[in-house]
Design an enzyme around this catalytic site. Structure first.
Site, PDB file in Angstrom:
ATOM      1  N   CYS A  88       0.828  -1.204   0.000  1.00 48.50           N
ATOM      2  CA  CYS A  88       0.000   0.000   0.000  1.00 48.50           C
ATOM      3  C   CYS A  88       0.872   1.267   0.000  1.00 48.50           C
ATOM      4  O   CYS A  88       1.423   1.630  -1.029  1.00 48.50           O
ATOM      5  CB  CYS A  88      -0.996  -0.014   1.154  1.00 48.50           C
ATOM      6  SG  CYS A  88      -2.346   1.175   0.955  1.00 48.50           S
ATOM      7  N   HIS A 208      -3.097  -4.960   1.817  1.00 50.07           N
ATOM      8  CA  HIS A 208      -2.442  -5.100   3.126  1.00 50.07           C
ATOM      9  C   HIS A 208      -2.435  -6.553   3.585  1.00 50.07           C
ATOM     10  O   HIS A 208      -3.287  -6.953   4.397  1.00 50.07           O
ATOM     11  CB  HIS A 208      -3.193  -4.281   4.184  1.00 50.07           C
ATOM     12  CG  HIS A 208      -3.113  -2.805   4.027  1.00 50.07           C
ATOM     13  ND1 HIS A 208      -2.165  -2.036   4.667  1.00 50.07           N
ATOM     14  CD2 HIS A 208      -3.874  -1.945   3.311  1.00 50.07           C
ATOM     15  CE1 HIS A 208      -2.348  -0.759   4.361  1.00 50.07           C
ATOM     16  NE2 HIS A 208      -3.381  -0.682   3.536  1.00 50.07           N
ATOM     17  N   GLU A 210      -0.561  -7.705   5.720  1.00 52.77           N
ATOM     18  CA  GLU A 210      -0.233  -7.676   7.148  1.00 52.77           C
ATOM     19  C   GLU A 210      -1.474  -7.544   8.030  1.00 52.77           C
ATOM     20  O   GLU A 210      -1.394  -7.763   9.249  1.00 52.77           O
ATOM     21  CB  GLU A 210       0.750  -6.544   7.450  1.00 52.77           C
ATOM     22  CG  GLU A 210       0.190  -5.135   7.415  1.00 52.77           C
ATOM     23  CD  GLU A 210       0.155  -4.517   6.019  1.00 52.77           C
ATOM     24  OE1 GLU A 210      -0.002  -3.284   5.936  1.00 52.77           O
ATOM     25  OE2 GLU A 210       0.271  -5.254   5.019  1.00 52.77           O
TER      26      GLU A 210
END
Length: 228
Positions: A88, A208, A210
């Protein structure tokens, strides 16, 4: 015993989440990986690979410049050509050009021969999740849970960018919107918006990973660093 050090740029954004998934992926692969937070040039120099997390790209760029880390980051990516992955905001920072930046623009690290369009899908309230087919994870891989928060897309691969840019994944079915009478950049083709690219040592994803519990992309990236 193979021991590598993976750094996560820890100036702002989701760095803790990336560190947790690096450790999870390493455990799954039975690799000895030291995952560290990177805030200084000395910490950066220890790293065999670096992740630039999602967050606010303007803030990350400003803090890196103020702390004297911006030039070491550029050297790490473009001169030393160490493995780097940006998610991102990280994708924005690793791109050679960016549209829709804040007034006055922002400093970029560069390394990816692309131009990105910031906040392509809209504001934070327009964030969404999408199960994605990611061919680079292997034939028959289960869909990956993509989380898109003010996400950029790659709107153009720049000419003369050296080593070919590989388009790794696209997101189909999203419609570009009209805002205040101005069309957002039309980055779609018949197969969708470009959301994952790789050029040499640099990987960029719009979404994302994560913010999920799925460590498959982290594992894939670690294996690529080790040439597996």
């Amino acid at each position: 015993m193979i021991l590598i050090t993976i750094g996560v740029l820890a100036l702002q954004g989701g760095f803790i989440e990336h560190i947790n998934l690096v450790r999870k992926a390493a455990e799954q692969l039975r690799l000895h990986v030291d995952a560290i937070e990177v805030r200084t040039a000395q910490e950066l120099a220890r790293c065999d690979g670096l992740i630039i997390p999602g967050g606010e790209s303007t803030t990350i760029s400003f803090v890196a410049a103020q702390s004297g880390l911006l030039e070491p980051l550029r050297d790490y990516v473009k001169v030393q050509k160490k493995p780097v992955w940006g998610t991102c905001a990280g994708l924005i920072l690793l791109s050679n050009e960016a549209n829709a930046t804040k007034k006055g623009g922002q400093e970029l690290i560069g390394g990816l021969g692309v131009r990105v369009h910031r906040n392509h899908f809209g504001r934070q309230i327009e964030s969404f999740e999408s199960n994605m087919d990611l061919p680079f994870l292997g034939e028959g891989a289960a869909p990956f849970p993509g989380v898109f928060i003010r996400a950029p897309v790659v709107e153009e691969v720049l000419k003369g960018s050296g080593e070919d840019v590989q388009v790794l994944a696209k997101l189909p079915g999203r419609v570009n919107k009209m805002k205040a009478g101005v069309s957002q950049a039309n980055t779609k083709d018949d197969s969708g918006d470009i959301i994952a690219v790789k050029q040499g040592n640099v990987l960029g994803t719009s979404f994302h990973p994560e913010l999920t519990t799925d460590a498959r992309i982290h594992a894939w990236w670690l294996k690529s660093i080790l040439g597996q």
